[in-house]
Design a protein around this motif. Structure first.
Motif, PDB file in Angstrom:
ATOM      1  N   ASP A  46       1.228  11.733  18.707  1.00 14.67           N
ATOM      2  CA  ASP A  46       2.463  12.474  18.974  1.00 14.67           C
ATOM      3  C   ASP A  46       3.006  12.127  20.357  1.00 14.67           C
ATOM      4  O   ASP A  46       4.208  11.881  20.518  1.00 14.67           O
ATOM      5  CB  ASP A  46       2.205  13.974  18.863  1.00 14.67           C
ATOM      6  N   SER A  47       2.134  12.080  21.352  1.00 15.81           N
ATOM      7  CA  SER A  47       2.580  11.723  22.709  1.00 15.81           C
ATOM      8  C   SER A  47       3.112  10.302  22.752  1.00 15.81           C
ATOM      9  O   SER A  47       4.130  10.024  23.399  1.00 15.81           O
ATOM     10  CB  SER A  47       1.418  11.872  23.696  1.00 15.81           C
ATOM     11  N   LEU A  48       2.425   9.399  22.060  1.00 14.95           N
ATOM     12  CA  LEU A  48       2.874   8.010  22.021  1.00 14.95           C
ATOM     13  C   LEU A  48       4.253   7.902  21.365  1.00 14.95           C
ATOM     14  O   LEU A  48       5.146   7.222  21.879  1.00 14.95           O
ATOM     15  CB  LEU A  48       1.851   7.164  21.259  1.00 14.95           C
ATOM     16  N   PRO A  55      12.476   4.621  26.778  1.00 13.24           N
ATOM     17  CA  PRO A  55      13.185   3.474  27.373  1.00 13.24           C
ATOM     18  C   PRO A  55      14.439   3.046  26.609  1.00 13.24           C
ATOM     19  O   PRO A  55      15.317   2.400  27.195  1.00 13.24           O
ATOM     20  CB  PRO A  55      12.131   2.348  27.320  1.00 13.24           C
ATOM     21  N   ILE A  56      14.520   3.411  25.328  1.00 14.38           N
ATOM     22  CA  ILE A  56      15.630   2.855  24.534  1.00 14.38           C
ATOM     23  C   ILE A  56      16.751   3.869  24.289  1.00 14.38           C
ATOM     24  O   ILE A  56      17.784   3.494  23.726  1.00 14.38           O
ATOM     25  CB  ILE A  56      15.106   2.287  23.194  1.00 14.38           C
ATOM     26  N   PRO A 180       5.900   4.240  26.200  1.00 14.91           N
ATOM     27  CA  PRO A 180       7.071   3.459  26.630  1.00 14.91           C
ATOM     28  C   PRO A 180       6.860   1.954  26.507  1.00 14.91           C
ATOM     29  O   PRO A 180       7.792   1.216  26.170  1.00 14.91           O
ATOM     30  CB  PRO A 180       7.246   3.882  28.095  1.00 14.91           C
ATOM     31  N   MET A 181       5.633   1.499  26.772  1.00 12.50           N
ATOM     32  CA  MET A 181       5.362   0.067  26.630  1.00 12.50           C
ATOM     33  C   MET A 181       5.441  -0.375  25.172  1.00 12.50           C
ATOM     34  O   MET A 181       5.981  -1.439  24.857  1.00 12.50           O
ATOM     35  CB  MET A 181       3.982  -0.259  27.222  1.00 12.50           C
ATOM     36  N   VAL A 182       4.907   0.463  24.276  1.00  8.77           N
ATOM     37  CA  VAL A 182       4.976   0.145  22.845  1.00  8.77           C
ATOM     38  C   VAL A 182       6.426   0.155  22.374  1.00  8.77           C
ATOM     39  O   VAL A 182       6.870  -0.737  21.641  1.00  8.77           O
ATOM     40  CB  VAL A 182       4.133   1.142  22.030  1.00  8.77           C
ATOM     41  N   LEU A 185       8.151  -2.908  23.563  1.00  8.88           N
ATOM     42  CA  LEU A 185       7.689  -4.090  22.829  1.00  8.88           C
ATOM     43  C   LEU A 185       8.333  -4.156  21.444  1.00  8.88           C
ATOM     44  O   LEU A 185       8.809  -5.216  21.018  1.00  8.88           O
ATOM     45  CB  LEU A 185       6.165  -4.050  22.697  1.00  8.88           C
ATOM     46  N   VAL A 186       8.357  -3.020  20.745  1.00 13.63           N
ATOM     47  CA  VAL A 186       8.981  -2.985  19.419  1.00 13.63           C
ATOM     48  C   VAL A 186      10.457  -3.340  19.521  1.00 13.63           C
ATOM     49  O   VAL A 186      10.994  -4.115  18.708  1.00 13.63           O
ATOM     50  CB  VAL A 186       8.801  -1.594  18.768  1.00 13.63           C
ATOM     51  N   ALA A 187      11.142  -2.799  20.533  1.00  7.58           N
ATOM     52  CA  ALA A 187      12.577  -3.082  20.706  1.00  7.58           C
ATOM     53  C   ALA A 187      12.819  -4.558  20.995  1.00  7.58           C
ATOM     54  O   ALA A 187      13.779  -5.151  20.488  1.00  7.58           O
ATOM     55  CB  ALA A 187      13.143  -2.221  21.829  1.00  7.58           C
ATOM     56  N   SER A 188      11.952  -5.167  21.808  1.00  7.38           N
ATOM     57  CA  SER A 188      12.155  -6.577  22.158  1.00  7.38           C
ATOM     58  C   SER A 188      11.887  -7.499  20.968  1.00  7.38           C
ATOM     59  O   SER A 188      12.504  -8.554  20.845  1.00  7.38           O
ATOM     60  CB  SER A 188      11.246  -6.958  23.326  1.00  7.38           C
ATOM     61  N   LEU A 189      10.975  -7.087  20.083  1.00  6.51           N
ATOM     62  CA  LEU A 189      10.619  -7.929  18.941  1.00  6.51           C
ATOM     63  C   LEU A 189      11.542  -7.726  17.740  1.00  6.51           C
ATOM     64  O   LEU A 189      11.884  -8.689  17.039  1.00  6.51           O
ATOM     65  CB  LEU A 189       9.172  -7.655  18.515  1.00  6.51           C
ATOM     66  N   PHE A 190      11.917  -6.454  17.501  1.00  3.58           N
ATOM     67  CA  PHE A 190      12.633  -6.144  16.257  1.00  3.58           C
ATOM     68  C   PHE A 190      13.986  -5.467  16.469  1.00  3.58           C
ATOM     69  O   PHE A 190      14.690  -5.188  15.500  1.00  3.58           O
ATOM     70  CB  PHE A 190      11.762  -5.232  15.376  1.00  3.58           C
ATOM     71  N   GLY A 191      14.341  -5.158  17.721  1.00  2.00           N
ATOM     72  CA  GLY A 191      15.616  -4.504  17.979  1.00  2.00           C
ATOM     73  C   GLY A 191      15.434  -3.020  18.287  1.00  2.00           C
ATOM     74  O   GLY A 191      14.409  -2.411  17.958  1.00  2.00           O
ATOM     75  N   ILE A 192      16.469  -2.455  18.909  1.00  3.52           N
ATOM     76  CA  ILE A 192      16.401  -1.058  19.353  1.00  3.52           C
ATOM     77  C   ILE A 192      16.200  -0.108  18.182  1.00  3.52           C
ATOM     78  O   ILE A 192      15.402   0.834  18.251  1.00  3.52           O
ATOM     79  CB  ILE A 192      17.695  -0.702  20.121  1.00  3.52           C
TER      80      ILE A 192
END
Length: 208
Positions: A46-48, A55-56, A180-182, A185-192
């Motif tokens: 949940d926190s993650l 960030p997005i 936030p790092m995850v 990373l997801v945004a950079s690989l697959f989009g916001i």
């Protein structure tokens, strides 16, 4: 705050008659309790999930407003503020529901609602849709965090309540630091928009 606690909070404390153990051995013992391991997993995920979006948010708001930089900060602040306000307004009623229905049931219902509310977010086309969904998320989220805390209190072994919540705080902080790092990373690989799909999948996993 410490002075107020000392003056008005009365605690009858009897030290438990147990042998002293090191921190790691105590935490290993807690993680061997199936109910606590399940609750720690919920707290971490949940926190993650909640922190993965941080960030997005401004970037997504900018996309929904058509690139209006001046609207990013005010709308993001409004969104987060209204979500918190919704949670504050709902907390009393949700807490009473937990006392009547059982905290485990309320946590399950809240998790399912959060999944449903995150599913449409990758496909939004207007800011008002994002704000509306996050106000609703504010109402639903108060069924999860306090409910899990109540379940921790019930599942904590006698004499180890402090250690139980200390480990929960560490795991929650770990989730908030990794999230936030995850999300980035997801945004950079697959989009916001994919970040919201990722969060929806996390809550779907928590349902089961």
């Amino acid at each position: 705050a410490s002075l107020l606690v000392a003056l008005y909070v009365k605690e009858t404390f009897i030290p438990p008659a147990i042998r002293r153990r090191g921190m790691l051995s105590t935490y290993r013992e807690l993680l061997r309790v199936p109910a606590l391991l399940h609750l720690y997993s919920i707290s971490f995920l949940d926190s993650l999930a909640r922190s993965a979006m941080l960030p997005i948010f401004p970037l997504y708001v900018r996309k929904l407003t058509g690139g209006d930089d001046s609207a990013d900060a005010p709308i993001t602040g409004l969104l987060l503020g209204l979500r918190a306000l919704a949670g504050a307004l709902a907390s009393h009623h949700v807490g009473r529901a937990g006392d009547r229905l059982g905290h485990g049931r309320v946590v399950s219902i809240a998790t399912m609602i959060l999944f449903v509310l995150y599913v449409p977010q990758p496909a939004l086309t207007a800011v008002w849709q994002l704000v509306t969904l996050h106000v609703l998320i504010g109402f639903a989220a108060v069924g999860l965090v306090p409910g899990v805390a109540a379940l921790f209190a019930l599942a904590a072994p006698e004499g180890q309540q402090g250690a139980t919540f200390a480990l929960e705080s560490s795991i929650d902080g770990l989730g908030r630091s990794i999230g936030p790092m995850v999300g980035a990373l997801v945004a950079s690989l697959f989009g916001i928009r994919a970040v919201f799909a990722f969060v929806a999948l996390v809550y779907l996993g928590l349902v089961f």
